[in-house]
Motif scaffolding. Structure first.
Motif, PDB file in Angstrom:
ATOM      1  N   PHE A 182     -37.714  19.099  35.251  1.00  0.00           N
ATOM      2  CA  PHE A 182     -36.796  18.226  34.526  1.00  0.00           C
ATOM      3  C   PHE A 182     -37.386  17.789  33.188  1.00  0.00           C
ATOM      4  CE2 PHE A 182     -35.159  17.172  38.963  1.00  0.00           C
ATOM      5  CZ  PHE A 182     -34.111  18.073  38.851  1.00  0.00           C
ATOM      6  N   ALA A 183     -38.699  17.568  33.147  1.00  0.00           N
ATOM      7  CA  ALA A 183     -39.346  17.210  31.879  1.00  0.00           C
ATOM      8  C   ALA A 183     -39.242  18.363  30.886  1.00  0.00           C
ATOM      9  CB  ALA A 183     -40.808  16.837  32.118  1.00  0.00           C
ATOM     10  N   HIS A 184     -39.454  19.576  31.384  1.00  0.00           N
ATOM     11  CA  HIS A 184     -39.370  20.759  30.522  1.00  0.00           C
ATOM     12  C   HIS A 184     -37.951  20.948  29.985  1.00  0.00           C
ATOM     13  CE1 HIS A 184     -39.984  24.825  29.031  1.00  0.00           C
ATOM     14  NE2 HIS A 184     -38.980  25.244  29.799  1.00  0.00           N
ATOM     15  N   LEU A 185     -36.954  20.730  30.829  1.00  0.00           N
ATOM     16  CA  LEU A 185     -35.565  20.924  30.399  1.00  0.00           C
ATOM     17  C   LEU A 185     -35.131  19.831  29.423  1.00  0.00           C
ATOM     18  CD1 LEU A 185     -33.931  22.133  33.732  1.00  0.00           C
ATOM     19  CD2 LEU A 185     -34.440  23.483  31.694  1.00  0.00           C
ATOM     20  N   LYS A 186     -35.702  18.641  29.554  1.00  0.00           N
ATOM     21  CA  LYS A 186     -35.418  17.583  28.559  1.00  0.00           C
ATOM     22  C   LYS A 186     -35.940  17.996  27.186  1.00  0.00           C
ATOM     23  CE  LYS A 186     -35.280  13.544  31.590  1.00  0.00           C
ATOM     24  NZ  LYS A 186     -35.992  12.311  32.020  1.00  0.00           N
ATOM     25  N   LEU A 187     -37.132  18.557  27.158  1.00  0.00           N
ATOM     26  CA  LEU A 187     -37.702  19.027  25.893  1.00  0.00           C
ATOM     27  C   LEU A 187     -36.887  20.177  25.324  1.00  0.00           C
ATOM     28  CD1 LEU A 187     -41.548  18.965  26.691  1.00  0.00           C
ATOM     29  CD2 LEU A 187     -40.293  17.406  25.197  1.00  0.00           C
ATOM     30  N   SER A 188     -36.377  21.026  26.211  1.00  0.00           N
ATOM     31  CA  SER A 188     -35.596  22.176  25.738  1.00  0.00           C
ATOM     32  C   SER A 188     -34.278  21.728  25.100  1.00  0.00           C
ATOM     33  CB  SER A 188     -35.335  23.153  26.888  1.00  0.00           C
ATOM     34  OG  SER A 188     -34.388  22.643  27.802  1.00  0.00           O
ATOM     35  N   ARG A 189     -33.748  20.599  25.541  1.00  0.00           N
ATOM     36  CA  ARG A 189     -32.552  20.050  24.879  1.00  0.00           C
ATOM     37  C   ARG A 189     -32.875  19.691  23.438  1.00  0.00           C
ATOM     38  NH1 ARG A 189     -28.111  18.372  27.919  1.00  0.00           N
ATOM     39  NH2 ARG A 189     -28.393  18.406  30.200  1.00  0.00           N
ATOM     40  N   ALA A 190     -34.072  19.150  23.252  1.00  0.00           N
ATOM     41  CA  ALA A 190     -34.461  18.699  21.915  1.00  0.00           C
ATOM     42  C   ALA A 190     -34.682  19.864  20.956  1.00  0.00           C
ATOM     43  CB  ALA A 190     -35.735  17.856  22.012  1.00  0.00           C
ATOM     44  N   ASP A 191     -35.214  20.980  21.456  1.00  0.00           N
ATOM     45  CA  ASP A 191     -35.503  22.103  20.549  1.00  0.00           C
ATOM     46  C   ASP A 191     -34.409  23.174  20.562  1.00  0.00           C
ATOM     47  OD1 ASP A 191     -35.881  23.692  22.808  1.00  0.00           O
ATOM     48  OD2 ASP A 191     -38.067  23.594  22.726  1.00  0.00           O
ATOM     49  N   GLY A 192     -33.310  22.902  21.280  1.00  0.00           N
ATOM     50  CA  GLY A 192     -32.170  23.808  21.242  1.00  0.00           C
ATOM     51  C   GLY A 192     -32.229  24.992  22.185  1.00  0.00           C
ATOM     52  N   SER A 193     -33.204  25.004  23.102  1.00  0.00           N
ATOM     53  CA  SER A 193     -33.353  26.162  24.005  1.00  0.00           C
ATOM     54  C   SER A 193     -32.834  25.873  25.416  1.00  0.00           C
ATOM     55  CB  SER A 193     -34.826  26.575  24.081  1.00  0.00           C
ATOM     56  OG  SER A 193     -35.621  25.527  24.621  1.00  0.00           O
ATOM     57  N   TYR A 194     -32.094  24.784  25.567  1.00  0.00           N
ATOM     58  CA  TYR A 194     -31.651  24.346  26.896  1.00  0.00           C
ATOM     59  C   TYR A 194     -30.811  25.412  27.603  1.00  0.00           C
ATOM     60  CZ  TYR A 194     -29.387  21.469  30.491  1.00  0.00           C
ATOM     61  OH  TYR A 194     -28.910  20.975  31.683  1.00  0.00           O
ATOM     62  N   LEU A 195     -29.802  25.940  26.928  1.00  0.00           N
ATOM     63  CA  LEU A 195     -28.930  26.932  27.549  1.00  0.00           C
ATOM     64  C   LEU A 195     -29.706  28.200  27.909  1.00  0.00           C
ATOM     65  CD1 LEU A 195     -25.638  26.604  25.475  1.00  0.00           C
ATOM     66  CD2 LEU A 195     -26.125  25.733  27.770  1.00  0.00           C
ATOM     67  N   LYS A 196     -30.659  28.551  27.068  1.00  0.00           N
ATOM     68  CA  LYS A 196     -31.500  29.714  27.342  1.00  0.00           C
ATOM     69  C   LYS A 196     -32.317  29.494  28.615  1.00  0.00           C
ATOM     70  CE  LYS A 196     -35.195  32.515  25.294  1.00  0.00           C
ATOM     71  NZ  LYS A 196     -36.110  32.668  24.127  1.00  0.00           N
ATOM     72  N   GLU A 197     -32.847  28.281  28.768  1.00  0.00           N
ATOM     73  CA  GLU A 197     -33.640  27.972  29.962  1.00  0.00           C
ATOM     74  C   GLU A 197     -32.770  27.960  31.216  1.00  0.00           C
ATOM     75  OE1 GLU A 197     -36.930  27.639  30.241  1.00  0.00           O
ATOM     76  OE2 GLU A 197     -37.087  28.167  28.129  1.00  0.00           O
ATOM     77  N   LEU A 198     -31.568  27.417  31.113  1.00  0.00           N
ATOM     78  CA  LEU A 198     -30.653  27.424  32.250  1.00  0.00           C
ATOM     79  C   LEU A 198     -30.290  28.854  32.657  1.00  0.00           C
ATOM     80  CD1 LEU A 198     -28.008  24.564  31.832  1.00  0.00           C
ATOM     81  CD2 LEU A 198     -30.029  24.629  33.300  1.00  0.00           C
ATOM     82  N   THR A 199     -30.078  29.702  31.663  1.00  0.00           N
ATOM     83  CA  THR A 199     -29.751  31.106  31.938  1.00  0.00           C
ATOM     84  C   THR A 199     -30.904  31.798  32.658  1.00  0.00           C
ATOM     85  OG1 THR A 199     -28.306  31.219  30.008  1.00  0.00           O
ATOM     86  CG2 THR A 199     -29.095  33.306  30.897  1.00  0.00           C
ATOM     87  N   LYS A 200     -32.122  31.472  32.243  1.00  0.00           N
ATOM     88  CA  LYS A 200     -33.309  32.053  32.877  1.00  0.00           C
ATOM     89  C   LYS A 200     -33.380  31.659  34.354  1.00  0.00           C
ATOM     90  CE  LYS A 200     -36.975  31.667  30.390  1.00  0.00           C
ATOM     91  NZ  LYS A 200     -38.206  31.090  29.788  1.00  0.00           N
ATOM     92  N   ILE A 201     -33.070  30.400  34.643  1.00  0.00           N
ATOM     93  CA  ILE A 201     -33.067  29.920  36.029  1.00  0.00           C
ATOM     94  C   ILE A 201     -31.946  30.579  36.814  1.00  0.00           C
ATOM     95  CG2 ILE A 201     -32.704  27.886  37.493  1.00  0.00           C
ATOM     96  CD1 ILE A 201     -34.084  26.236  35.276  1.00  0.00           C
ATOM     97  N   GLN A 202     -30.777  30.687  36.196  1.00  0.00           N
ATOM     98  CA  GLN A 202     -29.619  31.279  36.863  1.00  0.00           C
ATOM     99  C   GLN A 202     -29.871  32.730  37.280  1.00  0.00           C
ATOM    100  OE1 GLN A 202     -26.978  30.604  38.285  1.00  0.00           O
ATOM    101  NE2 GLN A 202     -25.811  32.518  38.297  1.00  0.00           N
TER     102      GLN A 202
END
Length: 245
Positions: A140-160
């Protein structure tokens, strides 16, 4: 260059590494003379298949980042901690992953939850499934940071894309608003399509309190709890038991 050297060079250029090694070994040891032509071909194909399988397994295990190097063979069923051996054997064929089902492991600290979760993940890798192991607080900490740098959707896709995700230490701390929404997004993408494993010290009946918002808690638990395979460990710490033996 003789024919054998030319053949070996072609195998290496085509990246048939296992076949190339088996071919070299057969030439050097003279084993090829003990095979008929079709037996030699079969031997080379088997060597290539084994090599590719082992390399793929090695990649899957490395990218999964398990907490423990654990396998089903290492699970100690002699300990009195409420493990149903028949249930574990049923899970070992990974049909639950094929069917996109989930697992919940609960129990006190030191009961071996993370080890068994790692063994479940290792077994899934053995069957060729892609697995990711995540401590919840770090995820969750990593995904919060990814929201800030714009990579959130990319990270979610990787998990999916993972066939199995293992969420360890779920419920150690209450989820804030952002984390509970993130968890709901992850499960919404995976429900009925992929498998998830939750590892928690808390029984599933207490998860509403940890998740927080009643509406979101209902949505999350509805996707996890009701149809998941349950492994509810009990008893003393495994570390303590082994230390005293």
């Amino acid at each position: 260059m003789n024919n054998n050297q030319a053949t070996l060079q072609k195998l290496e250029q085509m990246k048939f590494c296992g076949m190339a090694r088996a071919f070299t070994s057969a030439m050097e040891t003279g084993v090829k003379n003990q095979f008929t032509a079709d037996e030699l071909v079969s031997h080379l194909v088997d060597a290539e298949w084994d090599d590719r399988h082992n390399r793929k397994l090695s990649r899957l295990l490395k990218t999964a980042r398990f907490r423990y190097k654990a396998s089903f063979e290492e699970i100690d069923f002699s300990l009195n901690r409420n493990i149903d051996k028949n249930q574990m054997l049923r899970l070992s064929n990974c049909q639950w992953v094929e069917s996109h089902q989930d697992c919940i492991l609960t129990g006190p600290t030191g009961a071996g939850k993370s080890f068994i979760a790692s063994a479940l993940g290792h077994q899934a890798c053995m069957y060729g499934f892609r697995v990711g192991y995540y401590p919840c607080s770090k995820l969750f900490a990593h995904l919060k940071l990814s929201r800030a740098d714009g990579s959130y959707l990319k990270e979610l896709t990787k998990i999916q894309k993972l066939d199995v995700i293992i969420l360890d230490d779920f419920g150690l701390e209450p989820l804030d608003a952002r984390s509970r929404l993130t968890l709901l997004e992850i499960l919404e993408d995976r429900h009925g399509r992929k498998s998830s494993v939750f590892v928690s010290q808390l029984p599933a009946s207490n998860w509403h309190e940890v998740i927080g918002d009643p509406t979101i808690a209902d949505a999350i638990c509805d996707r996890i709890v009701h149809n998941a395979h349950r492994i509810e460990l009990k008893g003393d710490s495994v570390r303590k038991i082994y230390a005293n033996n």
